[in-house]
Design an enzyme around this catalytic site. Structure first.
Site, PDB file in Angstrom:
ATOM      1  N   THR A  13     -59.583   7.034  -8.078  1.00 22.97           N
ATOM      2  CA  THR A  13     -59.651   7.280  -9.074  1.00 22.97           C
ATOM      3  C   THR A  13     -58.669   9.522  -9.475  1.00 22.97           C
ATOM      4  O   THR A  13     -58.564   9.495 -10.206  1.00 22.97           O
ATOM      5  CB  THR A  13     -60.898   8.157  -9.654  1.00 22.97           C
ATOM      6  OG1 THR A  13     -61.786   7.100  -9.748  1.00 22.97           O
ATOM      7  CG2 THR A  13     -61.187   8.907 -10.903  1.00 22.97           C
ATOM      8  N   ASP A  57     -56.182   0.212  -7.160  1.00 21.01           N
ATOM      9  CA  ASP A  57     -57.828   0.014  -7.479  1.00 21.01           C
ATOM     10  C   ASP A  57     -58.910  -0.129  -6.479  1.00 21.01           C
ATOM     11  O   ASP A  57     -58.022  -0.972  -6.289  1.00 21.01           O
ATOM     12  CB  ASP A  57     -57.823   0.087  -9.292  1.00 21.01           C
ATOM     13  CG  ASP A  57     -59.359   0.229  -9.873  1.00 21.01           C
ATOM     14  OD1 ASP A  57     -60.686   0.785  -8.974  1.00 21.01           O
ATOM     15  OD2 ASP A  57     -59.567   0.794 -11.146  1.00 21.01           O
ATOM     16  N   SER A  58     -59.635   1.180  -6.409  1.00 18.67           N
ATOM     17  CA  SER A  58     -60.340   0.994  -4.994  1.00 18.67           C
ATOM     18  C   SER A  58     -61.164  -0.802  -5.063  1.00 18.67           C
ATOM     19  O   SER A  58     -61.852  -1.167  -4.170  1.00 18.67           O
ATOM     20  CB  SER A  58     -61.044   1.899  -4.292  1.00 18.67           C
ATOM     21  OG  SER A  58     -62.204   1.766  -4.928  1.00 18.67           O
ATOM     22  N   THR A  89     -63.697   5.477  -4.410  1.00 17.18           N
ATOM     23  CA  THR A  89     -64.995   5.341  -4.136  1.00 17.18           C
ATOM     24  C   THR A  89     -65.644   4.649  -4.524  1.00 17.18           C
ATOM     25  O   THR A  89     -66.774   4.331  -3.201  1.00 17.18           O
ATOM     26  CB  THR A  89     -65.209   6.704  -5.000  1.00 17.18           C
ATOM     27  OG1 THR A  89     -65.764   6.651  -6.324  1.00 17.18           O
ATOM     28  CG2 THR A  89     -64.732   8.386  -5.045  1.00 17.18           C
ATOM     29  N   ASP A  90     -65.113   3.568  -5.017  1.00 13.66           N
ATOM     30  CA  ASP A  90     -66.082   2.005  -5.428  1.00 13.66           C
ATOM     31  C   ASP A  90     -66.313   2.047  -3.829  1.00 13.66           C
ATOM     32  O   ASP A  90     -67.000   1.299  -3.413  1.00 13.66           O
ATOM     33  CB  ASP A  90     -65.672   1.271  -6.205  1.00 13.66           C
ATOM     34  CG  ASP A  90     -65.953   1.882  -7.409  1.00 13.66           C
ATOM     35  OD1 ASP A  90     -66.712   2.552  -7.354  1.00 13.66           O
ATOM     36  OD2 ASP A  90     -65.204   1.587  -8.505  1.00 13.66           O
ATOM     37  N   GLN A 272     -81.904  -4.407   3.070  1.00 10.26           N
ATOM     38  CA  GLN A 272     -81.769  -3.662   2.078  1.00 10.26           C
ATOM     39  C   GLN A 272     -82.001  -2.613   1.694  1.00 10.26           C
ATOM     40  O   GLN A 272     -81.595  -1.902   0.589  1.00 10.26           O
ATOM     41  CB  GLN A 272     -82.700  -5.049   1.058  1.00 10.26           C
ATOM     42  CG  GLN A 272     -81.949  -6.288   0.954  1.00 10.26           C
ATOM     43  CD  GLN A 272     -82.460  -7.831  -0.186  1.00 10.26           C
ATOM     44  OE1 GLN A 272     -83.498  -6.953  -1.032  1.00 10.26           O
ATOM     45  NE2 GLN A 272     -82.614  -8.816  -0.270  1.00 10.26           N
ATOM     46  N   CYS A 273     -82.623  -2.036   1.934  1.00 11.78           N
ATOM     47  CA  CYS A 273     -83.534  -0.453   2.317  1.00 11.78           C
ATOM     48  C   CYS A 273     -82.005   0.763   2.428  1.00 11.78           C
ATOM     49  O   CYS A 273     -81.136   0.166   3.425  1.00 11.78           O
ATOM     50  CB  CYS A 273     -84.202  -0.286   3.072  1.00 11.78           C
ATOM     51  SG  CYS A 273     -86.035  -1.469   2.808  1.00 11.78           S
TER      52      CYS A 273
END
Length: 337
Positions: A13, A57-58, A89-90, A272-273
């Site tokens: 970006t 684009d990441s 950033t992704d 997953q936490c």
């Protein structure tokens, strides 16, 4: 400031421009950066900008891109005092983690950054993030791969993108920040890694070798079978509930994990936490994973676990060495049990 910094522009970006389809990667970033940073030139280190031939684009990032970026850094390692990697950033946390393993023994700063709003657009965060990254890349106290965003310096393999729209998009949930930038630049020396002896390695990309499987109530066997494809999968990152609990009443799932481990697949269990480590023995459901040979992923982020397993498999490490190293800190990526 006498330090020399190389800025490697991979896409993302920060350097994008508007189009009819939304923001897209665009070449010619150096002239735009120098114009935007002209007022801060007196406080910034000398820097050159290297633009990769294929800007991404990441969201389109592939494991092969980690190798490509790492090799660019290696090629210029002796010519500069520090490095800034401009990245979308992704998937920035994946690349920061991968580079931390590839650049083992790092003895210079490697700072990843990007932006939520492109350079030159109203209200952008690109100027501040880039300015901060340049200052940190010139700081000889840093000898590791880091991620700098919104005035916070995070260890690269501890960072995660935690907010899709806020300027403070990144955090390191299980590790304290390495520094903060406000009126002053504050680095926390006791948290920084000591300089090492470079021992860089860029294993061949094997994009199908590692799968990531997030458990959810009622997960169908077909997804489990696909993730454990016997012809492709050599490693699996399992995202389980809480402190590492699977649905052990799902006999099909548990049998599939056991069979995969028996044929040599390395299975690593992460939570997953957002915060906290895996403790597979805390509940009977998790303890069953111990009996199958599933490795507890401690407090590794999913991004770090995924790239670490890719890295070790790519090096051709024997299965017992991979199992040993996955549950041991490498580049301070996790907290020992």
């Amino acid at each position: 400031m006498t330090a020399r910094v190389l800025v490697v522009y991979t896409g993302g970006t920060l350097g994008m421009v508007p189009s009819d389809q939304g923001y897209v990667p665009a070449a010619g970033l150096e002239a735009r950066i120098r114009k935007q940073l002209a007022d801060a030139a007196a406080i910034l280190p000398s820097y050159d900008l290297l633009e990769l031939d294929r800007l991404i684009d990441s969201a389109n990032l592939l494991p092969a891109d980690w190798q490509r970026i790492g090799q660019v850094l290696q090629q210029h390692w002796s010519d500069y005092d520090g490095f800034v990697v401009l990245h979308g950033t992704d998937t920035m946390a994946y690349t920061a983690s991968a580079l931390s393993y590839q650049l083992r023994g790092c003895n210079k700063p490697v700072i990843l950054t990007g932006a939520q709003i492109p350079l030159g657009q109203p209200r952008n965060d690109a100027v501040d993030n880039l300015t901060h990254a340049l200052l940190l890349a010139a700081d000889a106290r840093i000898s590791e791969v880091c991620l700098c965003f919104r005035g916070r310096l995070l260890r690269g393999n501890r960072a995660r993108k935690v907010n899709s729209t806020a300027f403070a998009a990144f955090d390191s949930p299980n590790a304290l920040p390495l520094g903060r930038i406000g009126i002053d630049v504050a680095l926390y020396g006791d948290r920084l890694m000591a300089p090492g002896t470079p021992d860089f390695a860029f294993p061949d990309s094997q994009p199908d070798a590692v799968a990531l499987l997030m458990l959810y109530p009622g997960i169908p066997a077909r997804l489990v079978d696909a993730a454990l494809d016997p012809d492709q999968t050599r490693g699996l990152i399992l995202q389980s509930y809480g402190v590492g609990n699977p649905p052990n009443a799902d006999v099909t799932l548990m049998d599939a994990l056991g069979e995969a481990i028996d044929r040599g697949v390395t299975v690593v269990n992460v939570s997953q936490c957002h915060q906290g480590p895996v403790n597979q023995g805390a509940y009977a459901t998790g303890a069953e994973l111990n009996s199958l040979g599933v490795l507890p992923g401690l407090d590794l982020t999913p991004e770090a676990a995924f790239t670490k397993l890719h890295f070790l498999l790519g090096l051709g490490c024997p299965e017992d060495i991979i199992r040993e190293l996955m549950v041991r800190p490498l580049a301070e990526d996790c907290t020992p049990a």
